[in-house]
Design a protein around this motif. Structure first.
Motif, PDB file in Angstrom:
ATOM      1  N   SER A 354       0.677  -1.299   0.042  1.00 44.93           N
ATOM      2  CA  SER A 354       0.047   0.085  -0.019  1.00 44.93           C
ATOM      3  C   SER A 354       0.693   1.308  -0.153  1.00 44.93           C
ATOM      4  O   SER A 354       0.525   2.275  -0.690  1.00 44.93           O
ATOM      5  N   LEU A 355       1.977   1.021   0.635  1.00 43.42           N
ATOM      6  CA  LEU A 355       2.838   2.254   0.755  1.00 43.42           C
ATOM      7  C   LEU A 355       3.940   2.492  -0.449  1.00 43.42           C
ATOM      8  O   LEU A 355       4.130   3.693  -0.806  1.00 43.42           O
ATOM      9  N   VAL A 356       4.231   1.361  -1.119  1.00 44.23           N
ATOM     10  CA  VAL A 356       5.235   1.435  -2.159  1.00 44.23           C
ATOM     11  C   VAL A 356       4.322   1.705  -3.343  1.00 44.23           C
ATOM     12  O   VAL A 356       5.069   2.205  -4.505  1.00 44.23           O
ATOM     13  N   LYS A 357       2.993   1.555  -3.406  1.00 44.83           N
ATOM     14  CA  LYS A 357       2.599   1.480  -4.892  1.00 44.83           C
ATOM     15  C   LYS A 357       2.509   2.944  -5.511  1.00 44.83           C
ATOM     16  O   LYS A 357       2.242   4.154  -4.711  1.00 44.83           O
ATOM     17  N   GLY A 358       2.761   2.921  -6.803  1.00 41.81           N
ATOM     18  CA  GLY A 358       2.965   4.424  -7.537  1.00 41.81           C
ATOM     19  C   GLY A 358       4.278   4.917  -6.974  1.00 41.81           C
ATOM     20  O   GLY A 358       4.337   5.996  -7.719  1.00 41.81           O
ATOM     21  N   ARG A 359       4.978   4.296  -6.308  1.00 44.42           N
ATOM     22  CA  ARG A 359       6.438   5.073  -6.090  1.00 44.42           C
ATOM     23  C   ARG A 359       7.296   3.920  -6.592  1.00 44.42           C
ATOM     24  O   ARG A 359       7.142   2.799  -7.138  1.00 44.42           O
ATOM     25  N   LYS A 360       8.780   4.222  -6.531  1.00 43.57           N
ATOM     26  CA  LYS A 360       9.829   3.412  -6.954  1.00 43.57           C
ATOM     27  C   LYS A 360      10.924   3.154  -5.952  1.00 43.57           C
ATOM     28  O   LYS A 360      11.131   4.065  -4.963  1.00 43.57           O
ATOM     29  N   LEU A 389       4.180  -4.500  -6.669  1.00 39.39           N
ATOM     30  CA  LEU A 389       5.377  -4.471  -5.979  1.00 39.39           C
ATOM     31  C   LEU A 389       6.550  -4.528  -7.385  1.00 39.39           C
ATOM     32  O   LEU A 389       7.504  -3.663  -7.045  1.00 39.39           O
ATOM     33  N   GLU A 390       6.262  -5.063  -8.396  1.00 39.69           N
ATOM     34  CA  GLU A 390       7.075  -5.425  -9.570  1.00 39.69           C
ATOM     35  C   GLU A 390       7.297  -3.899 -10.122  1.00 39.69           C
ATOM     36  O   GLU A 390       8.310  -3.415 -10.468  1.00 39.69           O
ATOM     37  N   GLU A 391       6.095  -3.295 -10.201  1.00 41.38           N
ATOM     38  CA  GLU A 391       6.117  -1.876 -10.928  1.00 41.38           C
ATOM     39  C   GLU A 391       7.022  -0.962 -10.056  1.00 41.38           C
ATOM     40  O   GLU A 391       7.368  -0.158 -10.697  1.00 41.38           O
ATOM     41  N   ALA A 392       6.943  -1.511  -8.825  1.00 48.15           N
ATOM     42  CA  ALA A 392       7.796  -0.273  -7.917  1.00 48.15           C
ATOM     43  C   ALA A 392       9.055  -0.543  -7.820  1.00 48.15           C
ATOM     44  O   ALA A 392       9.833   0.044  -6.956  1.00 48.15           O
ATOM     45  N   GLY A 393       9.491  -1.824  -8.296  1.00 42.16           N
ATOM     46  CA  GLY A 393      10.848  -2.092  -8.576  1.00 42.16           C
ATOM     47  C   GLY A 393      11.164  -3.321  -7.588  1.00 42.16           C
ATOM     48  O   GLY A 393      12.296  -3.598  -7.031  1.00 42.16           O
ATOM     49  N   PHE A 394      10.180  -3.994  -6.938  1.00 40.51           N
ATOM     50  CA  PHE A 394      10.340  -5.040  -5.975  1.00 40.51           C
ATOM     51  C   PHE A 394      10.124  -6.478  -6.560  1.00 40.51           C
ATOM     52  O   PHE A 394       9.433  -6.585  -7.520  1.00 40.51           O
ATOM     53  N   ALA A 395      11.138  -7.369  -6.109  1.00 45.91           N
ATOM     54  CA  ALA A 395      10.606  -8.846  -6.537  1.00 45.91           C
ATOM     55  C   ALA A 395      10.466  -9.615  -5.444  1.00 45.91           C
ATOM     56  O   ALA A 395      10.970  -9.509  -4.226  1.00 45.91           O
ATOM     57  N   PRO A 456       6.723   6.933   7.907  1.00 47.55           N
ATOM     58  CA  PRO A 456       5.793   6.460   6.927  1.00 47.55           C
ATOM     59  C   PRO A 456       4.594   7.290   6.951  1.00 47.55           C
ATOM     60  O   PRO A 456       3.724   7.298   5.853  1.00 47.55           O
ATOM     61  N   ARG A 457       4.171   8.042   7.927  1.00 46.98           N
ATOM     62  CA  ARG A 457       2.955   8.745   8.210  1.00 46.98           C
ATOM     63  C   ARG A 457       2.964  10.032   6.935  1.00 46.98           C
ATOM     64  O   ARG A 457       2.029  10.511   6.391  1.00 46.98           O
ATOM     65  N   GLU A 458       4.041  10.115   6.632  1.00 48.04           N
ATOM     66  CA  GLU A 458       4.290  11.275   5.702  1.00 48.04           C
ATOM     67  C   GLU A 458       3.898  10.898   4.316  1.00 48.04           C
ATOM     68  O   GLU A 458       3.904  11.527   3.334  1.00 48.04           O
ATOM     69  N   LEU A 459       4.011   9.625   3.972  1.00 48.72           N
ATOM     70  CA  LEU A 459       3.669   9.113   2.823  1.00 48.72           C
ATOM     71  C   LEU A 459       2.406   8.582   2.446  1.00 48.72           C
ATOM     72  O   LEU A 459       1.965   7.779   1.541  1.00 48.72           O
ATOM     73  N   MET A 460       1.712   8.567   3.699  1.00 48.18           N
ATOM     74  CA  MET A 460       0.275   7.778   3.862  1.00 48.18           C
ATOM     75  C   MET A 460      -0.710   8.953   3.382  1.00 48.18           C
ATOM     76  O   MET A 460      -0.786  10.191   3.721  1.00 48.18           O
TER      77      MET A 460
END
Lengths: 460, 198
Positions: A354-360, A389-395, A456-460
């Motif tokens: 939820s937090l990395v969605k749309g980020r890299k 997750l893949e779109e954000a660069g994670f495997a 993390p609250r700054e990114l939520m």
């Protein structure tokens, strides 16, 4: 007489009290992994003894398993020998074994609950301190040594002194970005790593009741980090809903009978605990550790304490290369580890995603995302989290204990900083010289995309 | 392994650190053995404190200081916290320690020591502090640990303290018996219990 939840389950399993000694306790479920069991099986062989109740024992490798290419033989011959030994021992003694690549495999403390093997009212042991996890289902579950594993294999019983009881009540509502992991890290920071030694803890209060099953499993997992023998939560509708329909859960009329019994598993209103502790959920913020034991934690916006002059404290900060009085916000980190029996469940992957969605992912960060089991892995894919997750660069890697204790290849290099959702930040825990900062999946996700310690609250 | 325990009089090795966890006593990478070779575990006791990253001896660590030696390890409070690995107790026994003295032990590790005929002796904070001082002043000073009487004596000061151990475990240690021996002799009780309660 009024009894605590712990008393009810313990008393229902006493075979006998040894005069001037421990209690002989009957064990419903023994879990065995490859690291702490081989010498126990060797002991049985040396004594010429069989496993007393093979149907109560479940074995699976998790500590040594690589998190890639599990369909191929393990490269490290010593790890391979240990994993092979478990399979061989299980076969020889007639025990259930979920081997590598078996869809039932995973970290033993993730698999037990998700397969319905861990049920309310049970006594459960395993040669692993994080056996406390299973207490979240309303069981008396605790970690034991290898000699004790041998005891249970030989007799389905264990000799134990009765621990004292403690109730930790956390009332109120958790704030934004605050998870079960933060509740546990907060408690440890207040109680220290020995604050609950000698006790069996029951977690209560509205903040605990409000947790999902996954959250409760995380909370109980970390009981041992306060020194407690175990932690537990009284079973309720959340528990029953979680168990219903799982592979080994009771079915049909057995289910109704089981639920009727499970509903009696709660501390009586007038039950007396040896110790009562209370916390307010509103006081908890996202947490992070700065030292080399899990009790050395603070709110992410706080500063490293400057009032501790002890040799142990100084040694700890020296190892981390941190200083008294400093903030960790903005510190560059190198690795992120999402996983372990603490935070390797579906809810943890949902939170991270939820937090990395749309980020890299930050370029300089190496991120290891390790599901706690194949079942969690399947759920991640079913929900499409893998794509996000893949779109954000994670495997996504393959399941196992992985970098929590680095018995496989997943080792953090010396001197590197790792934001980890695991349970221990001891010196060298994630690899010789590795520097571990324990945190929730949300704090780990925030660090993974920004490359530095971030609220993390700054990114939520 | 099953060494009978009675009275031990020995010099001590001081480790005045708190919260010594089992990952330090024996790091995870040494847990891959499938046998209980005490020498292997003893050789790797406190591995990452004993050796520098390049494999050379860390001369500052107490086990590498020839002034100190003996069968008694004296450690700061909350000794053995963390992992349940019995390998930690095997390493302590394998190195040659028979007694660990501290003001506080983690539960699982304490049981693991007892199951390996290593005696954990819990003393008061004052006794521990004075013991560290005595060892510092004279590394050759001795401590007597008397299991039958359940006393520990600092021979430099003459001060003595009583320590707790349950009568059953004391009997086991003094006679070289373990819990499995006990459990195997009462299987009929277990079967009878199962009939009623399972």
């Amino acid at each position: 007489m009024a009894n605590t939840l712990f008393d009810k389950i313990w008393d229902a399993h006493v075979v006998q009290k040894v005069e001037d000694g421990p209690t002989q306790l009957y064990i419903d479920r023994l879990y065995c992994h490859e690291v702490t069991s081989p010498q126990a099986f060797a002991g049985l062989r040396a004594r010429g003894v069989k496993v007393f109740r093979p149907d109560r024992v479940y074995c699976m490798p998790d500590h040594n398993t690589p998190t890639h290419d599990q369909d191929k033989p393990i490269e490290d011959p010593v790890s391979k020998a240990q994993v092979d030994a478990l399979a061989k021992n299980a076969k020889e003694f007639g025990l259930a074994h979920f081997g590598m690549m078996d869809k039932r495999n995973g970290i033993i403390h993730v698999v037990g609950p998700e397969r319905g093997l861990t049920l309310p009212g049970m006594t459960i042991v395993c040669g692993d301190s994080h056996t406390s996890t299973h207490g979240a289902m309303g069981a008396v579950a605790f970690g034991i040594g290898t000699s004790e594993v041998e005891m249970v294999l030989a007799s389905q019983c264990i000799l134990q002194s009765r621990p004292k009881t403690m109730r930790i009540t956390i009332d109120g509502e958790l704030g934004k970005g605050v998870t079960a992991k933060d509740m546990a890290l907060y408690m440890m920071s207040k109680m220290t790593t020995s604050g609950a030694t000698g006790y069996f803890v029951e977690y209560a209060g509205s903040a605990v009741r409000g947790l999902s099953m996954e959250g409760r499993l995380t909370l109980c997992n970390l009981s041992i980090e306060m020194g407690a023998r175990g932690g537990m939560v009284a079973p309720d509708e959340v528990t029953f809903e979680y168990i219903k329909g799982r592979e080994h859960a009771p079915k049909g009329a057995d289910w109704d009978k089981a639920v009727a019994y499970w509903k009696t598993l709660k501390s009586d209103d007038t039950a007396v605990f040896d110790k009562e502790v209370r916390f307010d959920a509103a006081d908890i913020q996202p947490m992070i550790t700065y030292g080399t034991n899990p009790g050395m934690g603070m709110g992410i916006t706080e500063y490293i304490p400057s009032d501790d002059q002890s040799v142990s404290f100084k040694k700890s900060l020296e190892y981390m290369d941190f200083h008294s009085g400093e903030s960790l916000l903005g510190k560059k980190i190198d690795y992120v580890f999402l996983g372990a029996c603490t935070n390797g469940r579906i809810e943890d992957f949902r939170a991270f995603t939820s937090l990395v969605k749309g980020r890299k992912k930050a370029d300089h960060v190496t991120a290891w995302l390790v599901p706690g089991s194949w079942m969690v892995d399947a759920q991640i894919r079913e929900e499409g989290l893998d794509k996000i997750l893949e779109e954000a660069g994670f495997a996504i890697r393959q399941p196992g204990c992985s970098a929590c204790l680095a018995m496989n290849d997943d080792k953090i290099p010396a001197g590197k900083y790792s934001v980890s959702t695991s349970n221990r930040n001891f010196e060298g825990r994630q690899g010789p010289g590795a520097r571990t900062l324990l945190a929730s999946p949300l704090v780990a996700a925030a660090a993974a995309v920004t490359g530095v310690i971030t609220d993390p609250r700054e990114l939520m | 392994m099953k060494q009978k325990f009675n009275i031990i009089t020995s010099t001590c090795v001081p480790l005045p650190l708190e919260n010594v966890d089992t990952d330090q006593i024996i790091p995870a990478r040494f847990l891959k053995a499938t046998t209980r070779e005490e020498k292997f575990f003893g050789d790797n006791l406190f591995r990452d404190w004993r050796y520098n990253p390049d494999g050379s001896l860390n001369k500052d660590f107490v086990l590498n200081n020839p002034i100190y030696g003996g069968q008694i390890l004296v450690a700061g409070k909350n000794f053995g916290s963390g992992s349940s690995r019995e390998h930690a107790a095997w390493a302590i026994a394998g190195y040659g320690f028979r007694v660990v003295v501290s003001s506080f032990f983690a539960d699982i590790h304490k049981n693991n020591e007892l199951n390996n005929f290593v005696l954990p002796v819990v003393v008061s904070e004052e006794f521990l502090k004075e013991l560290f001082d005595s060892i510092h002043a004279d590394p050759k000073m001795e401590v007597e640990v008397n299991l039958p009487e359940q006393t520990i004596t600092n021979k430099a000061t003459g001060k003595s303290e009583h320590f707790e151990i349950n009568a059953y475990k004391k009997h086991c240690l003094m006679n070289g018996l373990d819990d499995i021996d006990f459990l195997l002799t009462n299987k009929d009780k277990i079967e009878a219990w199962e009939k009623v309660s399972r």
